[in-house]
Write a protein that holds these residues in place. Structure first.
Motif, PDB file in Angstrom:
ATOM      1  N   THR A   1     -89.861  58.152-135.255  1.00 35.28           N
ATOM      2  CA  THR A   1     -91.102  58.396-136.006  1.00 35.28           C
ATOM      3  C   THR A   1     -91.116  57.578-137.294  1.00 35.28           C
ATOM      4  OG1 THR A   1     -91.246  60.611-135.076  1.00 35.28           O
ATOM      5  CG2 THR A   1     -92.541  60.186-137.062  1.00 35.28           C
ATOM      6  N   SER A   2     -89.992  57.496-137.952  1.00 39.52           N
ATOM      7  CA  SER A   2     -89.876  56.697-139.174  1.00 39.52           C
ATOM      8  C   SER A   2     -90.224  55.230-138.899  1.00 39.52           C
ATOM      9  CB  SER A   2     -88.455  56.806-139.729  1.00 39.52           C
ATOM     10  OG  SER A   2     -88.243  55.893-140.766  1.00 39.52           O
ATOM     11  N   ARG A   3     -89.646  54.702-137.836  1.00 44.94           N
ATOM     12  CA  ARG A   3     -89.894  53.302-137.476  1.00 44.94           C
ATOM     13  C   ARG A   3     -91.353  53.087-137.084  1.00 44.94           C
ATOM     14  NH1 ARG A   3     -91.170  50.766-133.447  1.00 44.94           N
ATOM     15  NH2 ARG A   3     -90.906  52.486-131.997  1.00 44.94           N
ATOM     16  N   ARG A   4     -91.855  53.974-136.275  1.00 44.02           N
ATOM     17  CA  ARG A   4     -93.207  53.827-135.735  1.00 44.02           C
ATOM     18  C   ARG A   4     -94.286  53.919-136.811  1.00 44.02           C
ATOM     19  NH1 ARG A   4     -95.517  57.644-130.942  1.00 44.02           N
ATOM     20  NH2 ARG A   4     -97.465  56.560-130.617  1.00 44.02           N
ATOM     21  N   TYR A   5     -94.099  54.804-137.783  1.00 47.57           N
ATOM     22  CA  TYR A   5     -95.128  55.044-138.803  1.00 47.57           C
ATOM     23  C   TYR A   5     -94.755  54.499-140.180  1.00 47.57           C
ATOM     24  CZ  TYR A   5     -97.306  58.021-135.380  1.00 47.57           C
ATOM     25  OH  TYR A   5     -97.908  58.481-134.247  1.00 47.57           O
ATOM     26  N   ASP A   6     -93.611  53.840-140.265  1.00 40.70           N
ATOM     27  CA  ASP A   6     -93.140  53.282-141.540  1.00 40.70           C
ATOM     28  C   ASP A   6     -93.068  54.367-142.624  1.00 40.70           C
ATOM     29  OD1 ASP A   6     -92.159  51.258-143.159  1.00 40.70           O
ATOM     30  OD2 ASP A   6     -94.149  50.768-143.939  1.00 40.70           O
ATOM     31  N   ILE A   7     -92.409  55.468-142.287  1.00 42.52           N
ATOM     32  CA  ILE A   7     -92.203  56.577-143.208  1.00 42.52           C
ATOM     33  C   ILE A   7     -90.700  56.658-143.464  1.00 42.52           C
ATOM     34  CG2 ILE A   7     -92.447  59.062-143.588  1.00 42.52           C
ATOM     35  CD1 ILE A   7     -94.702  59.008-141.454  1.00 42.52           C
ATOM     36  N   PRO A   8     -90.269  56.633-144.713  1.00 41.28           N
ATOM     37  CA  PRO A   8     -88.827  56.682-144.982  1.00 41.28           C
ATOM     38  C   PRO A   8     -88.216  58.040-144.628  1.00 41.28           C
ATOM     39  CG  PRO A   8     -90.061  56.809-147.026  1.00 41.28           C
ATOM     40  CD  PRO A   8     -91.062  56.553-145.929  1.00 41.28           C
ATOM     41  N   ILE A   9     -86.897  58.032-144.470  1.00 34.59           N
ATOM     42  CA  ILE A   9     -86.144  59.252-144.164  1.00 34.59           C
ATOM     43  C   ILE A   9     -85.372  59.695-145.394  1.00 34.59           C
ATOM     44  CG2 ILE A   9     -84.176  60.146-142.840  1.00 34.59           C
ATOM     45  CD1 ILE A   9     -85.164  58.580-140.462  1.00 34.59           C
ATOM     46  N   VAL A  10     -85.295  61.013-145.574  1.00 27.74           N
ATOM     47  CA  VAL A  10     -84.452  61.602-146.610  1.00 27.74           C
ATOM     48  C   VAL A  10     -83.494  62.587-145.961  1.00 27.74           C
ATOM     49  CG1 VAL A  10     -86.141  61.333-148.472  1.00 27.74           C
ATOM     50  CG2 VAL A  10     -86.113  63.441-147.153  1.00 27.74           C
ATOM     51  N   ALA A  11     -82.327  62.721-146.558  1.00 33.48           N
ATOM     52  CA  ALA A  11     -81.354  63.712-146.103  1.00 33.48           C
ATOM     53  C   ALA A  11     -81.740  65.055-146.697  1.00 33.48           C
ATOM     54  CB  ALA A  11     -79.952  63.313-146.560  1.00 33.48           C
ATOM     55  N   SER A  12     -81.644  66.085-145.877  1.00 30.31           N
ATOM     56  CA  SER A  12     -81.989  67.431-146.325  1.00 30.31           C
ATOM     57  C   SER A  12     -80.942  68.421-145.827  1.00 30.31           C
ATOM     58  CB  SER A  12     -83.362  67.827-145.782  1.00 30.31           C
ATOM     59  OG  SER A  12     -83.621  69.193-146.008  1.00 30.31           O
ATOM     60  N   ALA A  13     -80.719  69.466-146.589  1.00 31.72           N
ATOM     61  CA  ALA A  13     -79.874  70.559-146.115  1.00 31.72           C
ATOM     62  C   ALA A  13     -80.705  71.498-145.240  1.00 31.72           C
ATOM     63  CB  ALA A  13     -79.278  71.333-147.286  1.00 31.72           C
ATOM     64  N   ARG A  14     -82.022  71.454-145.401  1.00 36.38           N
ATOM     65  CA  ARG A  14     -82.956  72.371-144.731  1.00 36.38           C
ATOM     66  C   ARG A  14     -82.409  73.796-144.762  1.00 36.38           C
ATOM     67  NH1 ARG A  14     -86.474  72.935-139.746  1.00 36.38           N
ATOM     68  NH2 ARG A  14     -88.276  73.837-140.732  1.00 36.38           N
ATOM     69  N   PRO A  15     -82.199  74.300-145.984  1.00 36.90           N
ATOM     70  CA  PRO A  15     -81.555  75.611-146.109  1.00 36.90           C
ATOM     71  C   PRO A  15     -82.455  76.775-145.719  1.00 36.90           C
ATOM     72  CG  PRO A  15     -82.203  74.802-148.253  1.00 36.90           C
ATOM     73  CD  PRO A  15     -82.505  73.709-147.271  1.00 36.90           C
ATOM     74  N   LEU A  16     -81.831  77.769-145.128  1.00 37.61           N
ATOM     75  CA  LEU A  16     -82.503  79.019-144.803  1.00 37.61           C
ATOM     76  C   LEU A  16     -81.980  80.146-145.675  1.00 37.61           C
ATOM     77  CD1 LEU A  16     -82.416  78.755-140.904  1.00 37.61           C
ATOM     78  CD2 LEU A  16     -84.267  78.100-142.466  1.00 37.61           C
ATOM     79  N   TYR A  17     -80.878  79.884-146.389  1.00 39.05           N
ATOM     80  CA  TYR A  17     -80.277  80.854-147.297  1.00 39.05           C
ATOM     81  C   TYR A  17     -79.475  80.079-148.335  1.00 39.05           C
ATOM     82  CZ  TYR A  17     -77.501  80.265-143.056  1.00 39.05           C
ATOM     83  OH  TYR A  17     -76.908  79.748-141.944  1.00 39.05           O
ATOM     84  N   HIS A  18     -79.233  80.716-149.480  1.00 36.94           N
ATOM     85  CA  HIS A  18     -78.587  80.013-150.583  1.00 36.94           C
ATOM     86  C   HIS A  18     -77.081  79.895-150.422  1.00 36.94           C
ATOM     87  CE1 HIS A  18     -77.740  84.108-151.878  1.00 36.94           C
ATOM     88  NE2 HIS A  18     -76.914  83.621-152.794  1.00 36.94           N
ATOM     89  N   HIS A  19     -76.462  80.773-149.679  1.00 32.41           N
ATOM     90  CA  HIS A  19     -75.012  80.756-149.505  1.00 32.41           C
ATOM     91  C   HIS A  19     -74.678  81.154-148.069  1.00 32.41           C
ATOM     92  CE1 HIS A  19     -70.792  82.007-150.012  1.00 32.41           C
ATOM     93  NE2 HIS A  19     -70.783  81.093-150.961  1.00 32.41           N
TER      94      HIS A  19
ATOM     95  N   GLY B   1     -97.583  56.824-149.414  1.00 34.21           N
ATOM     96  CA  GLY B   1     -96.341  56.425-150.061  1.00 34.21           C
ATOM     97  C   GLY B   1     -95.583  57.574-150.713  1.00 34.21           C
ATOM     98  N   ARG B   2     -96.117  58.771-150.650  1.00 40.02           N
ATOM     99  CA  ARG B   2     -95.456  59.957-151.216  1.00 40.02           C
ATOM    100  C   ARG B   2     -95.081  60.911-150.083  1.00 40.02           C
ATOM    101  NH1 ARG B   2     -99.261  62.662-153.420  1.00 40.02           N
ATOM    102  NH2 ARG B   2    -100.902  61.301-152.694  1.00 40.02           N
ATOM    103  N   MET B   3     -94.422  60.333-149.087  1.00 41.43           N
ATOM    104  CA  MET B   3     -94.082  61.106-147.891  1.00 41.43           C
ATOM    105  C   MET B   3     -92.760  60.605-147.337  1.00 41.43           C
ATOM    106  SD  MET B   3     -96.432  61.352-144.499  1.00 41.43           S
ATOM    107  CE  MET B   3     -95.890  62.158-143.011  1.00 41.43           C
ATOM    108  N   ALA B   4     -91.944  61.526-146.855  1.00 42.85           N
ATOM    109  CA  ALA B   4     -90.685  61.164-146.206  1.00 42.85           C
ATOM    110  C   ALA B   4     -90.416  62.161-145.082  1.00 42.85           C
ATOM    111  CB  ALA B   4     -89.541  61.176-147.213  1.00 42.85           C
ATOM    112  N   ILE B   5     -89.622  61.731-144.134  1.00 40.97           N
ATOM    113  CA  ILE B   5     -89.208  62.593-143.026  1.00 40.97           C
ATOM    114  C   ILE B   5     -87.834  63.151-143.365  1.00 40.97           C
ATOM    115  CG2 ILE B   5     -88.534  62.634-140.591  1.00 40.97           C
ATOM    116  CD1 ILE B   5     -90.580  60.319-140.199  1.00 40.97           C
TER     117      ILE B   5
END
Length: 168
Positions: free
Chosen positions: A77-95, A53-57
């Motif tokens: 994957t979210s549907r199949r494993y019942d893992i919620p999704i979160v929005a991410s910027a997935r940043p590689l640099y700050h600016h 319960g402490r996991m998200a995609i």
């Protein structure tokens, strides 16, 4: 990080799902999925059980060709494993202005030149840290993903002064 680099040649890292799971206590896992390097079913099950319960995609949009394919794989994957999704910027640099430096560092890691790097470099500067308004524009149909991201961030209490390096 130490464990991820310990048994690999310089510049390469890797860690098994069970090794991450061993340290799950008190942590929340935000898992970025890449259909080009998918996790096996058994790996996802190990992580799901350990983080209980402490996991998200994480889904991110860098406005590149593979955004849609990656999002569809994450939704499945979210549907199949019942893992919620979160929005991410997935940043590689700050600016955004730091993309050229990030490209040079990636080329050094890949032992190539900027001219030869091709598609191994991002096609734009969208891999930066984004504010809430920009994230809302990227995910207009999924306010629940943003809400989950905010909820996770509000639970995080961290200072860089807490970091300590333990030599193996």
């Amino acid at each position: 990080l130490t464990k991820a680099h310990a048994h690999h040649q310089k510049g390469v890292a890797g860690i098994e799902a069970h090794e991450v799971a061993e340290h799950a206590a008190g942590l929340f896992l935000v898992l970025p999925l890449d259909p080009r390097a998918p996790l096996r079913d058994d790996e996802l099950e190990v992580l799901r059980a350990a983080f209980a319960g402490r996991m998200a995609i994480a889904v991110w949009r860098h406005l590149e060709d593979d955004d849609r394919r990656r999002q569809l794989a994450s939704l499945e994957t979210s549907r199949r494993y019942d893992i919620p999704i979160v929005a991410s910027a997935r940043p590689l640099y700050h600016h955004r202005s730091r993309k050229p430096l990030a490209d040079v560092v990636r080329c050094i890691r890949l032992k190539t030149t900027l001219d030869r790097a091709g598609t191994s470099l991002g096609s734009n500067a969208e891999a930066d840290v984004k504010g809430f308004a920009r994230m809302q524009r990227l995910f207009p149909s999924h306010p629940e993903w943003l809400a989950r991201s905010v909820a996770i961030a509000e639970r995080c209490h961290f200072s860089l002064s807490e970091l300590r390096y333990n030599f193996p």
